[in-house]
Design an enzyme around this catalytic site. Structure first.
Site, short mmCIF file in Angstrom:
data_model
loop_
_atom_site.label_atom_id
_atom_site.label_comp_id
_atom_site.label_asym_id
_atom_site.label_seq_id
_atom_site.Cartn_x
_atom_site.Cartn_y
_atom_site.Cartn_z
N SER A 208 0.85 -1.20 0.00
CA SER A 208 0.00 0.00 0.00
C SER A 208 0.88 1.24 0.00
CB SER A 208 -0.92 -0.02 1.22
OG SER A 208 -1.89 0.99 1.12
N ASN A 209 0.35 2.38 0.39
CA ASN A 209 1.15 3.61 0.46
C ASN A 209 0.63 4.47 1.60
OD1 ASN A 209 -1.03 5.38 -0.62
ND2 ASN A 209 -0.74 4.04 -2.40
N PHE A 210 1.24 5.65 1.79
CA PHE A 210 0.95 6.46 2.98
C PHE A 210 -0.23 7.42 2.81
CE2 PHE A 210 5.55 5.59 3.75
CZ PHE A 210 5.36 4.86 4.92
N SER A 211 -0.99 7.28 1.74
CA SER A 211 -2.11 8.22 1.55
C SER A 211 -3.10 8.12 2.72
CB SER A 211 -2.82 7.90 0.23
OG SER A 211 -4.03 8.61 0.18
N ALA A 276 -4.59 7.46 -4.19
CA ALA A 276 -3.23 7.02 -4.51
C ALA A 276 -3.32 5.52 -4.79
CB ALA A 276 -2.31 7.31 -3.35
#
Ligand code: C5P
Length: 402
Positions: A208-211, A276
């Site tokens: 995943s990502n930090f959004s 994102a």
């Protein structure tokens, strides 16, 4: 915009009371007449002298003024007001308001006020997250109060979390919008993707990502305030919209997000792709937790995720607008223009990782808007709430949604 409006500014005993001075200045500058009502513990944090000097009126705190014995009528003040704004609102005052415990001038005035009431909570993260506070805030919402959501960040306790009072500029903007009553997007349907996507590797691991979804949710709130019918297709986030009429469809992966967007898009006037989306996902998701092997290496085969914005770009009809976001580290404008073309976007909002205050998790953003017709406008660093106002103003004035 608030010229001649009568506003009660309620101040309670929290560290954020120092920000109330700035809010008071902003209200006065905007032309409003302010009556400060402060709780006894509020006075421990900020002096009535400062507040009366800035508002040009004696500050009210007690039912009686000590030296003259004059009775301060909460009924008269309540009726005088066009709005009551309680900032900061502590857990204690919120609890008293929710339960009608009128043991001070501020809560008594609240119970007498016929005008709309805005509440800007401010407290430590654990108090904010406590079920009692959640319940009381829900009760205030049900009673018709407008809750101005606190932000996330460093708190007076030096802990980090949700509980910072909304910035004075944002509180002012909310009150102005209320009076301005801008329903410029009435009748429009808006689809917004927000947050990260989560691509499962096995039942316990993911890519995943930090959004955090803050920008998408701020846009959704602003569009809803302007009268639009808003649907958010959201990856997993810890936030919820402030406006009540927003529909949230929760998804996990890019594929799920695409399938919900494909369903909602044909009916939409505007789609804003704020999510994102993970570029790649594991080719297969293991059904059971993958065990550590003896080997020093392991490989996960990744496959490209569908491009949701490009897919909607292909489906887009004449009367629809498609807005993308881009987070770039180099050749920003050039890359943004390429994306507009490749994805058939009408406009792209560029936030650069090179800018302080822009990007994931922050409460602020610094954007440049670029249209398919090569119209470029850069904005200074602002709160995400204000950025949402700029983006929607731009869309409305330059793209004229049909
Ligand atoms: O190509 P890039 O990921 O930089 O493009 C960003 C824009 O495209 C954003 O609006 C994002 O929401 C959207 N996007 C998408 N689906 C993807 C990748 C990006 O909708 N798979």
């Amino acid at each position: 915009m608030l010229k001649g409006k009568h506003i009660i500014l309620g101040i309670t005993g929290g560290i954020a009371a120092y920000k109330s001075v700035v809010l008071l200045r902003l209200f006065v500058k905007a032309g409003a007449e302010i009556q400060v009502v402060i709780t006894p513990s509020g006075k421990e944090f900020i002096t009535p002298v400062t507040l009366s000097a800035l508002s040009g009126k004696p500050v009210i705190s007690e039912f009686f003024t000590a030296n003259t014995g004059q009775w301060n009528s909460h009924v008269d003040i309540g009726l005088w007001a066009d709005a009551m704004v309680i900032a900061p609102a502590t857990a204690s005052t919120i609890g008293k308001m929710a339960n009608g415990i009128a043991d001070n001038m501020l809560v008594t005035t609240y119970l007498s006020a016929k005008a709309p009431v805005f509440v800007a909570p401010a407290m430590d993260l654990d108090m904010m997250a406590h079920p009692t506070t959640t319940r009381n805030i829900e009760q205030l919402r049900a009673d018709g109060c407008h809750i101005i959501e606190p932000g996330t960040g460093e708190l007076a306790s030096h802990l980090t979390g949700k509980g910072r009072m909304a910035e004075p500029e944002d509180i002012l903007a909310e009150i102005e919008r209320f009076f301005y009553n801008n329903k410029s997007l009435e009748g429009k349907k808006i689809l917004i993707t927000a947050g990260p996507t989560v691509e499962r590797i096995d039942p316990v691991r993911f890519i995943s990502n930090f959004s955090t979804g803050k920008m998408g949710y701020a846009l959704a709130d602003e569009a809803s305030r302007r009268g639009a019918e808003v649907t958010i297709v959201s990856g997993p986030v810890d936030i919820s919209p402030s406006e009540r009429n927003i529909k949230v469809i929760n998804v996990e992966s890019a594929r799920d997000m695409l399938s919900e967007c494909e369903k909602a898009f044909p009916d939409c006037d505007i789609a804003v792709m704020c999510a994102a989306v993970a570029d790649y996902a594991p080719k297969e998701t293991a059904e059971k937790k993958i065990k550590r092997e003896n080997s020093d290496r392991m490989q996960i085969e990744l496959v490209k995720n569908p491009d949701i914005s490009a897919t909607l770009g292909r489906l887009k009809k004449e009367n629809q607008l498609l807005i993308g976001f881009a987070l770039e580290t180099d050749n920003e404008t050039e890359n943004a223009l390429r994306k507009i073309k490749n994805k058939n976007l009408d406009l792209i909002v560029l936030n650069s990782l090179n800018d302080e205050g822009a990007g994931f998790g922050k409460d602020t953003n610094k954007i440049t808007i670029i249209t398919a017709k090569d119209d470029i406008q850069s904005f200074p660093t602002k709160s995400k709430r204000e950025v949402a106002v700029d983006i929607l103003d731009f869309i409305e004035t330059k793209l004229h949604p049909q």
